[in-house]
Design a protein around this motif. Structure first.
Motif, PDB file in Angstrom:
ATOM      1  N   PHE A  84     -15.985  36.704   5.092  1.00 24.68           N
ATOM      2  CA  PHE A  84     -15.425  36.609   3.888  1.00 24.68           C
ATOM      3  C   PHE A  84     -13.617  36.004   4.321  1.00 24.68           C
ATOM      4  O   PHE A  84     -13.263  36.611   5.507  1.00 24.68           O
ATOM      5  CB  PHE A  84     -15.367  37.732   3.094  1.00 24.68           C
ATOM      6  CG  PHE A  84     -16.324  38.003   2.486  1.00 24.68           C
ATOM      7  CD1 PHE A  84     -16.858  37.456   1.261  1.00 24.68           C
ATOM      8  CD2 PHE A  84     -17.234  39.185   2.937  1.00 24.68           C
ATOM      9  CE1 PHE A  84     -18.162  37.968   0.847  1.00 24.68           C
ATOM     10  CE2 PHE A  84     -18.532  39.462   2.614  1.00 24.68           C
ATOM     11  CZ  PHE A  84     -18.820  38.633   1.357  1.00 24.68           C
ATOM     12  N   HIS A  85     -12.943  35.349   3.331  1.00 18.46           N
ATOM     13  CA  HIS A  85     -11.578  34.967   3.729  1.00 18.46           C
ATOM     14  C   HIS A  85     -10.805  36.079   2.692  1.00 18.46           C
ATOM     15  O   HIS A  85     -11.217  36.171   1.467  1.00 18.46           O
ATOM     16  CB  HIS A  85     -11.154  33.719   3.432  1.00 18.46           C
ATOM     17  CG  HIS A  85     -11.830  32.883   4.822  1.00 18.46           C
ATOM     18  ND1 HIS A  85     -12.836  32.186   4.413  1.00 18.46           N
ATOM     19  CD2 HIS A  85     -11.610  33.039   6.098  1.00 18.46           C
ATOM     20  CE1 HIS A  85     -13.205  31.576   5.574  1.00 18.46           C
ATOM     21  NE2 HIS A  85     -12.513  32.040   6.504  1.00 18.46           N
ATOM     22  N   CYS A  86      -9.725  36.636   3.037  1.00 11.56           N
ATOM     23  CA  CYS A  86      -8.791  37.328   2.192  1.00 11.56           C
ATOM     24  C   CYS A  86      -7.329  36.900   2.461  1.00 11.56           C
ATOM     25  O   CYS A  86      -6.999  36.600   3.889  1.00 11.56           O
ATOM     26  CB  CYS A  86      -8.921  38.751   2.081  1.00 11.56           C
ATOM     27  SG  CYS A  86      -8.611  39.512   3.506  1.00 11.56           S
ATOM     28  N   VAL A  87      -6.546  36.860   1.633  1.00  8.08           N
ATOM     29  CA  VAL A  87      -4.955  36.325   1.697  1.00  8.08           C
ATOM     30  C   VAL A  87      -4.440  37.715   2.213  1.00  8.08           C
ATOM     31  O   VAL A  87      -4.305  38.798   1.791  1.00  8.08           O
ATOM     32  CB  VAL A  87      -4.227  36.112   0.391  1.00  8.08           C
ATOM     33  CG1 VAL A  87      -3.066  35.833   0.513  1.00  8.08           C
ATOM     34  CG2 VAL A  87      -5.121  34.992  -0.384  1.00  8.08           C
ATOM     35  N   GLY A  88      -3.807  37.406   3.488  1.00  7.88           N
ATOM     36  CA  GLY A  88      -3.031  38.786   4.181  1.00  7.88           C
ATOM     37  C   GLY A  88      -2.987  38.237   5.530  1.00  7.88           C
ATOM     38  O   GLY A  88      -3.114  37.358   6.040  1.00  7.88           O
ATOM     39  N   THR A  89      -2.519  39.352   6.264  1.00 11.67           N
ATOM     40  CA  THR A  89      -2.371  39.168   7.739  1.00 11.67           C
ATOM     41  C   THR A  89      -2.542  40.456   8.426  1.00 11.67           C
ATOM     42  O   THR A  89      -2.793  41.557   7.819  1.00 11.67           O
ATOM     43  CB  THR A  89      -0.919  39.085   8.096  1.00 11.67           C
ATOM     44  OG1 THR A  89      -0.167  40.018   7.456  1.00 11.67           O
ATOM     45  CG2 THR A  89      -0.235  37.529   7.655  1.00 11.67           C
ATOM     46  N   ILE A  90      -3.093  40.349   9.799  1.00  9.74           N
ATOM     47  CA  ILE A  90      -3.304  41.719  10.483  1.00  9.74           C
ATOM     48  C   ILE A  90      -2.216  42.131  10.961  1.00  9.74           C
ATOM     49  O   ILE A  90      -1.362  41.297  11.730  1.00  9.74           O
ATOM     50  CB  ILE A  90      -4.286  41.322  11.532  1.00  9.74           C
ATOM     51  CG1 ILE A  90      -5.636  40.905  10.987  1.00  9.74           C
ATOM     52  CG2 ILE A  90      -4.561  42.787  12.502  1.00  9.74           C
ATOM     53  CD1 ILE A  90      -6.586  40.477  12.099  1.00  9.74           C
ATOM     54  N   LEU A  91      -1.393  43.338  10.764  1.00 10.69           N
ATOM     55  CA  LEU A  91      -0.359  43.801  11.183  1.00 10.69           C
ATOM     56  C   LEU A  91      -0.576  44.577  12.546  1.00 10.69           C
ATOM     57  O   LEU A  91       0.323  44.695  13.369  1.00 10.69           O
ATOM     58  CB  LEU A  91       0.124  44.847  10.053  1.00 10.69           C
ATOM     59  CG  LEU A  91       0.547  44.382   8.721  1.00 10.69           C
ATOM     60  CD1 LEU A  91       1.053  45.558   7.837  1.00 10.69           C
ATOM     61  CD2 LEU A  91       1.366  43.057   8.914  1.00 10.69           C
TER      62      LEU A  91
END
Length: 158
Positions: A84-91
């Protein structure tokens, strides 16, 4: 919103993600028996904890970007992966996909019994509704029961 999932700290925008998923049709476009079975088994394809995580991220569990069907396990259930895709970033947290030359290896973690997951910045098959947004790909492996009325295939999926 910041969320820790296993080894990953994710900065997610569930409202933006939800707006994107609201524009997508339910199910897979593929008509192979394995994808049709996955769609028909909706509600039994993911453990409740994973469904809760998807909902927290704004992801619709009925709309994976891709499915990969590997084999029928001794339990009789089918080992199935996808993302799946989600709006965000890996911190923080090591990316779930490692590349050596042109070969990528998924390093997922068992999150709950019967489900492995991982987050990556390596994106595939991103749908137009996500264009221009910062994205994270959520990889998963789950087990799916055979629920179609038609007989199960004799050959394992490839």
């Amino acid at each position: 919103m910041r969320l820790t999932v296993s080894r990953w700290l994710i900065e997610a925008d569930p409202l933006a993600t939800g707006r994107c998923y609201a524009q997508l049709p339910v199910g897979m476009d593929c008509t192979c028996c394995y994808c049709r079975n996955f769609d028909a088994a909706r509600g039994r394809t993911f453990p409740a904890e994973f469904v809760a995580l998807l909902e927290t991220l704004g992801v619709d569990p009925a709309k994976p970007a891709e499915l990969c069907h590997w084999c029928r396990e001794p339990s009789g259930w089918y080992r199935t992966g996808g993302w799946f895709h989600c709006v965000g970033t890996i911190l923080s947290g090591e990316d779930a996909i490692h590349w050596e030359g042109h070969v990528g290896t998924c390093r997922l973690e068992e999150w709950v019994p019967g489900l492995e997951l991982g987050f990556t910045n390596h994106l595939d098959l991103v749908r137009e509704v996500f264009a221009g947004l910062p994205l994270v790909q959520l990889e998963f492996v789950t087990r799916v029961p055979w629920v179609l009325e038609e007989p199960e295939p004799e050959d394992d999926p490839v």
